[in-house]
Design a protein around this motif. Structure first.
Motif, PDB file in Angstrom:
ATOM      1  N   THR A 101       3.235 -22.326  19.627  1.00  0.00           N
ATOM      2  CA  THR A 101       4.057 -21.179  19.993  1.00  0.00           C
ATOM      3  C   THR A 101       5.040 -20.821  18.885  1.00  0.00           C
ATOM      4  O   THR A 101       5.296 -21.600  17.983  1.00  0.00           O
ATOM      5  CB  THR A 101       4.856 -21.470  21.270  1.00  0.00           C
ATOM      6  OG1 THR A 101       5.752 -22.542  21.016  1.00  0.00           O
ATOM      7  CG2 THR A 101       3.952 -21.818  22.421  1.00  0.00           C
ATOM      8  N   PHE A 133       3.257 -16.125  21.968  1.00  0.00           N
ATOM      9  CA  PHE A 133       4.073 -16.710  23.035  1.00  0.00           C
ATOM     10  C   PHE A 133       5.310 -17.280  22.360  1.00  0.00           C
ATOM     11  O   PHE A 133       5.227 -18.226  21.587  1.00  0.00           O
ATOM     12  CB  PHE A 133       3.317 -17.794  23.795  1.00  0.00           C
ATOM     13  CG  PHE A 133       4.012 -18.217  25.049  1.00  0.00           C
ATOM     14  CD1 PHE A 133       3.711 -17.611  26.251  1.00  0.00           C
ATOM     15  CD2 PHE A 133       4.989 -19.199  25.029  1.00  0.00           C
ATOM     16  CE1 PHE A 133       4.359 -17.990  27.427  1.00  0.00           C
ATOM     17  CE2 PHE A 133       5.645 -19.577  26.186  1.00  0.00           C
ATOM     18  CZ  PHE A 133       5.325 -18.965  27.387  1.00  0.00           C
ATOM     19  N   VAL A 146      -0.328 -23.620  24.072  1.00  0.00           N
ATOM     20  CA  VAL A 146      -0.621 -22.411  24.829  1.00  0.00           C
ATOM     21  C   VAL A 146      -2.113 -22.138  24.703  1.00  0.00           C
ATOM     22  O   VAL A 146      -2.683 -22.286  23.624  1.00  0.00           O
ATOM     23  CB  VAL A 146       0.191 -21.223  24.270  1.00  0.00           C
ATOM     24  CG1 VAL A 146      -0.278 -19.909  24.845  1.00  0.00           C
ATOM     25  CG2 VAL A 146       1.668 -21.411  24.555  1.00  0.00           C
ATOM     26  N   ILE A 167       1.354 -15.659  33.463  1.00  0.00           N
ATOM     27  CA  ILE A 167       1.669 -16.916  32.788  1.00  0.00           C
ATOM     28  C   ILE A 167       1.459 -18.039  33.798  1.00  0.00           C
ATOM     29  O   ILE A 167       2.037 -18.018  34.888  1.00  0.00           O
ATOM     30  CB  ILE A 167       3.132 -16.955  32.273  1.00  0.00           C
ATOM     31  CG1 ILE A 167       3.464 -15.703  31.462  1.00  0.00           C
ATOM     32  CG2 ILE A 167       3.379 -18.234  31.494  1.00  0.00           C
ATOM     33  CD1 ILE A 167       2.706 -15.543  30.185  1.00  0.00           C
ATOM     34  N   GLY A 192      -2.814 -23.035  19.601  1.00  0.00           N
ATOM     35  CA  GLY A 192      -1.898 -22.807  20.712  1.00  0.00           C
ATOM     36  C   GLY A 192      -0.449 -23.090  20.393  1.00  0.00           C
ATOM     37  O   GLY A 192       0.374 -23.207  21.285  1.00  0.00           O
ATOM     38  N   LEU A 234       0.795 -22.166  29.695  1.00  0.00           N
ATOM     39  CA  LEU A 234       1.752 -22.963  28.934  1.00  0.00           C
ATOM     40  C   LEU A 234       1.678 -24.381  29.469  1.00  0.00           C
ATOM     41  O   LEU A 234       1.956 -24.626  30.645  1.00  0.00           O
ATOM     42  CB  LEU A 234       3.170 -22.409  29.097  1.00  0.00           C
ATOM     43  CG  LEU A 234       4.298 -23.214  28.466  1.00  0.00           C
ATOM     44  CD1 LEU A 234       4.131 -23.318  26.958  1.00  0.00           C
ATOM     45  CD2 LEU A 234       5.648 -22.592  28.817  1.00  0.00           C
ATOM     46  N   GLY A 256      -1.246 -18.024  21.166  1.00  0.00           N
ATOM     47  CA  GLY A 256      -0.278 -18.999  20.668  1.00  0.00           C
ATOM     48  C   GLY A 256       0.818 -18.423  19.804  1.00  0.00           C
ATOM     49  O   GLY A 256       1.991 -18.675  20.016  1.00  0.00           O
ATOM     50  N   ILE A 293      -2.120 -16.425  30.251  1.00  0.00           N
ATOM     51  CA  ILE A 293      -1.711 -17.428  29.271  1.00  0.00           C
ATOM     52  C   ILE A 293      -1.293 -18.675  30.042  1.00  0.00           C
ATOM     53  O   ILE A 293      -0.571 -18.573  31.034  1.00  0.00           O
ATOM     54  CB  ILE A 293      -0.531 -16.926  28.418  1.00  0.00           C
ATOM     55  CG1 ILE A 293      -0.944 -15.694  27.598  1.00  0.00           C
ATOM     56  CG2 ILE A 293      -0.008 -18.032  27.499  1.00  0.00           C
ATOM     57  CD1 ILE A 293       0.212 -15.024  26.861  1.00  0.00           C
ATOM     58  N   TYR A 318       3.717 -29.468  23.530  1.00  0.00           N
ATOM     59  CA  TYR A 318       3.289 -28.282  24.269  1.00  0.00           C
ATOM     60  C   TYR A 318       2.191 -27.557  23.523  1.00  0.00           C
ATOM     61  O   TYR A 318       1.998 -27.751  22.320  1.00  0.00           O
ATOM     62  CB  TYR A 318       4.471 -27.332  24.481  1.00  0.00           C
ATOM     63  CG  TYR A 318       5.165 -26.970  23.194  1.00  0.00           C
ATOM     64  CD1 TYR A 318       4.728 -25.909  22.416  1.00  0.00           C
ATOM     65  CD2 TYR A 318       6.246 -27.704  22.746  1.00  0.00           C
ATOM     66  CE1 TYR A 318       5.352 -25.595  21.226  1.00  0.00           C
ATOM     67  CE2 TYR A 318       6.880 -27.393  21.557  1.00  0.00           C
ATOM     68  CZ  TYR A 318       6.423 -26.335  20.811  1.00  0.00           C
ATOM     69  OH  TYR A 318       7.048 -26.030  19.631  1.00  0.00           O
TER      70      TYR A 318
END
Length: 192
Positions: free
Chosen positions: A44, A121, A112, A61, A42, A166, A118, A164, A110
């Protein structure tokens, strides 16, 4: 001068131990690099500009926020979801509040989900790129600018992604030196 079998074995074992230590030391930066390049776990992507291409297909999202145990801030997304076209630049906001009577610094990690999204994004600007410092009682509205790379529709797994998420987690970090120096006299003065 020849070495005995025990000396050869000892030398070989020391070599193996040194090699294993070096590989374990290199594993963390290699794994970080691997995740950034592939989007594995995940992770980004980051870009200085938005996408040149916007597709008609859109993706939902979702935004999530949490705090590490012991982090005193409240932290939440200002919107729980938004629909954007693939390649379109999106702008979302998160809100953090320091309810304590002391200055607190924090850094956001963070990821995703799903993992297949991943690497596609892509963040242009994000509060997670720098440490955040909130004074007692201060509230901050923090933006994240992003897009979903149109290449996702060509990916074997990514082409099936319709939603997705976040997610950010805020972690308390030590105050920067200049602010820590200001906080010490204030605390010392309160004790006297």
């Amino acid at each position: 001068m020849s070495l005995s079998p025990q000396q050869k074995t000892a030398g070989w074992l020391v070599g193996v131990a040194v090699t294993m230590g070096a590989l374990s030391f290199a594993a963390v930066p290699f794994y970080d690099w691997f995740c950034r390049v592939t989007g594995f776990g995940g992770t980004t992507a980051v870009s200085a500009t938005g996408s040149d291409t916007v597709l008609e297909r859109s993706v939902l999202i979702r935004f999530d926020a949490s705090r590490e145990a012991g982090m005193p801030w409240s932290f939440k997304p200002q919107q729980t979801e938004m629909r954007v076209k693939i390649g379109e630049t999106g702008l979302a906001f998160y809100e953090a509040h320091n309810p304590t009577d002391r200055t607190v610094a924090g850094t956001a990690s963070y990821n995703v989900t799903p993992d297949a999204a991943g690497g596609y994004f892509t963040k242009i600007e994000c509060f997670c790129f720098t440490e955040q410092v909130l004074a007692p009682g201060e509230t901050a509205i923090m933006p994240v600018t992003f897009f979903v790379d149109p290449e996702i529709v060509k990916d074997r797994e990514g082409k099936y992604v319709r939603e997705i998420t976040l997610s950010y987690t805020f972690h308390e970090t030590p105050l920067p030196e200049n602010q820590a120096a200001l906080a010490v006299p204030a605390q010392a003065g309160a004790v006297n």
